[in-house]
Write a protein that holds these residues in place. Structure first.
Motif, mmCIF file in Angstrom:
data_model
loop_
_atom_site.group_PDB
_atom_site.id
_atom_site.type_symbol
_atom_site.label_atom_id
_atom_site.label_comp_id
_atom_site.label_asym_id
_atom_site.label_seq_id
_atom_site.Cartn_x
_atom_site.Cartn_y
_atom_site.Cartn_z
ATOM 1 N N LEU A 117 32.273 -6.619 27.773
ATOM 2 C CA LEU A 117 31.701 -6.438 26.433
ATOM 3 C C LEU A 117 32.615 -5.586 25.557
ATOM 4 C CD1 LEU A 117 29.377 -6.717 24.411
ATOM 5 C CD2 LEU A 117 28.333 -4.699 25.463
ATOM 6 N N SER A 139 32.394 -3.414 23.018
ATOM 7 C CA SER A 139 31.321 -2.644 22.387
ATOM 8 C C SER A 139 31.621 -2.316 20.933
ATOM 9 C CB SER A 139 31.080 -1.343 23.168
ATOM 10 O OG SER A 139 30.736 -1.623 24.491
ATOM 11 N N PHE A 141 31.134 -5.428 18.826
ATOM 12 C CA PHE A 141 29.707 -5.780 18.827
ATOM 13 C C PHE A 141 28.939 -4.873 17.867
ATOM 14 C CE2 PHE A 141 25.381 -5.639 20.407
ATOM 15 C CZ PHE A 141 25.113 -6.956 20.751
ATOM 16 N N ILE A 164 26.080 -12.010 13.895
ATOM 17 C CA ILE A 164 26.133 -12.130 15.352
ATOM 18 C C ILE A 164 26.071 -13.570 15.823
ATOM 19 C CG2 ILE A 164 23.652 -11.936 15.757
ATOM 20 C CD1 ILE A 164 26.516 -10.332 17.831
ATOM 21 N N PHE A 172 30.300 -13.124 23.340
ATOM 22 C CA PHE A 172 29.495 -12.086 23.991
ATOM 23 C C PHE A 172 28.549 -12.727 25.012
ATOM 24 C CE2 PHE A 172 30.485 -10.467 19.719
ATOM 25 C CZ PHE A 172 31.177 -9.302 20.068
#
Length: 613
Positions: A84, A86, A89, A130, A137
């Motif tokens: 991931l 981060s 994101f 997203i 992801f």
């Protein structure tokens, strides 16, 4: 024996040979032949839960009050999260890194292999940001669901709200059908009718490749099931009356409950102060809930259902009915207004009968009425006789729906209190209390506690001359009627003839000259009203004001109870408010000259000039 020993080795050899064949085949499939791995990578079986539409809520005229609106949640399966990024994101979602870590930790605690919500109620920019990058992801997905949307700003306490199921709930067998991320009714009608409104989930199985692209139904949908929408609720609430009641209670603390006495259907259910039901929906609802929770005026407190107060002089009607049933008085019995027994609000003519006593709300009269009820000619012991008489009295009182749950279709209903001999024995000791200890019960004071809903139901009982249906909001579920318990009549222990003897006094309270509830009169528009005022003593501040009534007196269509905290005299503050509510319901509008009262009602009740009990 040698023969049997040989057979054993043969059987063992066969089993070893079969095992060896399977081992070689599995080695070939999993290690040497890459076609199966490629197929598994390219196609994954995805189980998609179809959340049904939650039932809608309508008022008595078919006006839509609560509907569904689409919202989107970001879900995560911790086990599938790989490498991931981060920082990226959090940048896409404008989310603090600490919030992401907290969310992922909570998801792992729930389940590493099941989806749970990471971000709920995504805004449109968040969803767009997203959704286009989900492929980068793994382990994250978008889940669409329906959230509640309100087409009314009123009735927040009765409607209730829908919230996310908590981990604590999921541990209970009661919520076995729910999973993390589900929403369910938390309070109000949403909670009480959860089973009827939630519907039934459906499941679809889809084949998707590693990039999340759908490849079609699994085995042509052989294992798919359809979702079933929840049932709609059709309420008895009159939206215009509800809105008007909330307006009249602005700036006050208290309640208004209005019923149709012939059916038990609730027409208005006002708790003040209140809030907009939409406050507890959407992003940030948790913070808004905490703001309401910390508000010193307690807007979350459902006063008609959970606040218990002494009923004051309204309770004198119950005592008179019981005394008539017991035969200790008649409608023509008179008692002097003797201030040596208990003070009266004002000096008035000798209450020669029950009608005059009710009209003038004479405290000494009702002191003597209850004394006659609990003593009933007994003369063995003033302690034992009063205890026996109080027990008999209480058996009558509870048949009026007091000291018990009426069974309204809302969670959180309080029972209230009607004290028993055991109550006083524990407080004072057995044979250590007498009528002088409990005489305040005769005027609706002391240890008695009832809710606004119970007081409105009392008026329905007097309107019906001795019976009632359990108060309820829902008159129809889907295409059917109400729940069976709301079609069952409940009778008091008092004969209907005794109610007929009391109603003229209630009419004199409102429509009679000099009655304590004249400000609720609607005679000028041709409507007779029967009612009773009450002023409730309050050791912690100004007295509370109450008024309960039904109209028209000859053919009741509405029963109402108004309770206003710290408002003083019931006749000068609660009575005019009830009059406006009854006129609004029965006529649809307010007489022009009386409409001017609206200016006074939102402010302090003390601005009324007339002060009567």
């Amino acid at each position: 024996m040698q023969y049997l020993e040989g057979r054993k080795y043969v059987v063992q050899g066969i089993f070893l040979s079969v095992a060896l064949v399977f081992a070689v085949r599995l080695f070939h499939i999993q290690v040497l032949d890459g076609s199966y791995k490629l197929a598994a990578d390219k196609n994954t079986l995805q189980r998609i839960v179809q959340v049904p539409y939650r039932g809608l809520i309508y008022d008595r005229k078919g006006q839509l009050l609560v509907q569904n609106t689409p919202v989107y949640d970001l879900m995560v399966i911790p086990r599938e999260v790989k490498n991931l990024d981060s920082a990226r994101f959090c940048q896409l979602l404008q989310m603090p890194i600490e919030e992401l870590r907290t969310g992922l930790h909570a998801a792992k605690v729930y389940s590493r292999s099941k989806a749970s919500p990471l971000v709920q109620n995504l805004s449109t920019p968040e969803l767009a940001a997203i959704q286009d990058n989900l492929v980068d992801f793994p382990g994250f997905s978008i889940k669409a669901r329906m959230a509640r949307a309100y087409r009314t700003e009123n009735m927040a306490h009765a409607l209730g709200y829908v919230g996310s199921i908590t981990p604590v709930m999921l541990e209970k067998e009661k919520y076995a059908k729910y999973i993390a991320g589900d929403f369910l009714g938390i309070t109000g009608l949403e909670s009480f009718y959860e089973k009827e409104m939630m519907g039934r989930r459906g499941v679809q199985y889809r084949m998707v490749n590693v990039r999340g692209v759908e490849k079609g139904a699994f085995r042509d949908g052989e294992f798919d099931t359809l979702s079933v929408a929840g049932k709609d609720l059709h309420l008895s609430i009159d939206t215009e009356l509800q809105q008007y009641g909330e307006y009249l209670m602005q700036g006050k603390r208290g309640s208004i409950v209005a019923l149709d006495p012939k059916t038990g259907e609730i027409l208005a259910f006002v708790s003040a102060p209140t809030f907009n039901p939409a406050t507890l929906t959407g992003k940030g609802s948790g913070n808004r809930y905490m703001a309401l929770l910390n508000d010193t005026t307690k807007p979350l407190f459902d006063r008609p259902l959970a606040a218990t107060y002494p009923p004051g002089s309204v309770f004198k009607l119950v005592n008179e009915a019981i005394a008539l049933q017991e035969g200790v008085v008649t409608p023509y019995t008179g008692f002097p207004c003797n201030w040596k027994l208990v003070r009266c609000t004002h000096r008035h003519e000798y209450p020669a009968n029950s009608t005059l006593a009710i009209k003038n709300s004479c405290n000494p009269y009702f002191y003597q009425v209850m004394f006659a009820t609990v003593r009933r000619g007994r003369s063995t012991s003033k302690f034992r006789d009063v205890a026996l008489g109080l027990e008999d009295w209480r058996r009558h009182v509870v048949t009026f729906g007091l000291a018990q749950h009426l069974g309204v279709d809302l969670p959180g209903e309080r029972m209230g209190l009607i004290p028993s001999p055991n109550f006083y024995d524990k407080r004072y000791g057995k044979n250590r209390w007498s009528y002088k200890t409990i005489y305040s019960l005769s005027i609706g004071q002391g240890e008695i506690g009832i809710t606004g809903l119970q007081m409105a139901n009392l008026m329905a009982i007097f309107a019906n001359r001795g019976w009632y249906y359990a108060p309820h909001f829902v008159r129809g579920i889907g295409n059917g009627g109400p729940l069976p318990q709301y079609l069952q009549k409940h009778y008091t222990s008092v004969d209907s003839s005794h109610f007929n003897a009391i109603v003229p006094g209630m009419q004199a309270v409102v429509d009679g000259r000099g009655g304590t509830g004249n400000l609720a009169s609607l005679l000028d528009v041709g409507i007779s009203v029967a009612g009773k005022t009450g002023t409730v003593q309050n050791a912690h501040g100004d007295d509370h004001a109450t008024f309960a009534a039904f109209a028209p007196a000859e053919d009741p269509k509405i029963a109402i109870a108004v309770f206003i905290e710290n408002a003083g005299f019931g006749g000068s503050s609660a009575a005019p408010l009830a009059g406006l509510m009854m006129e609004k319901y029965l006529r649809g509008h307010i007489a022009p000259w009386r409409k001017r009262w609206e200016y006074w009602l939102p402010g302090p009740a003390s601005r009324f000039i007339t002060h009567r009990r």
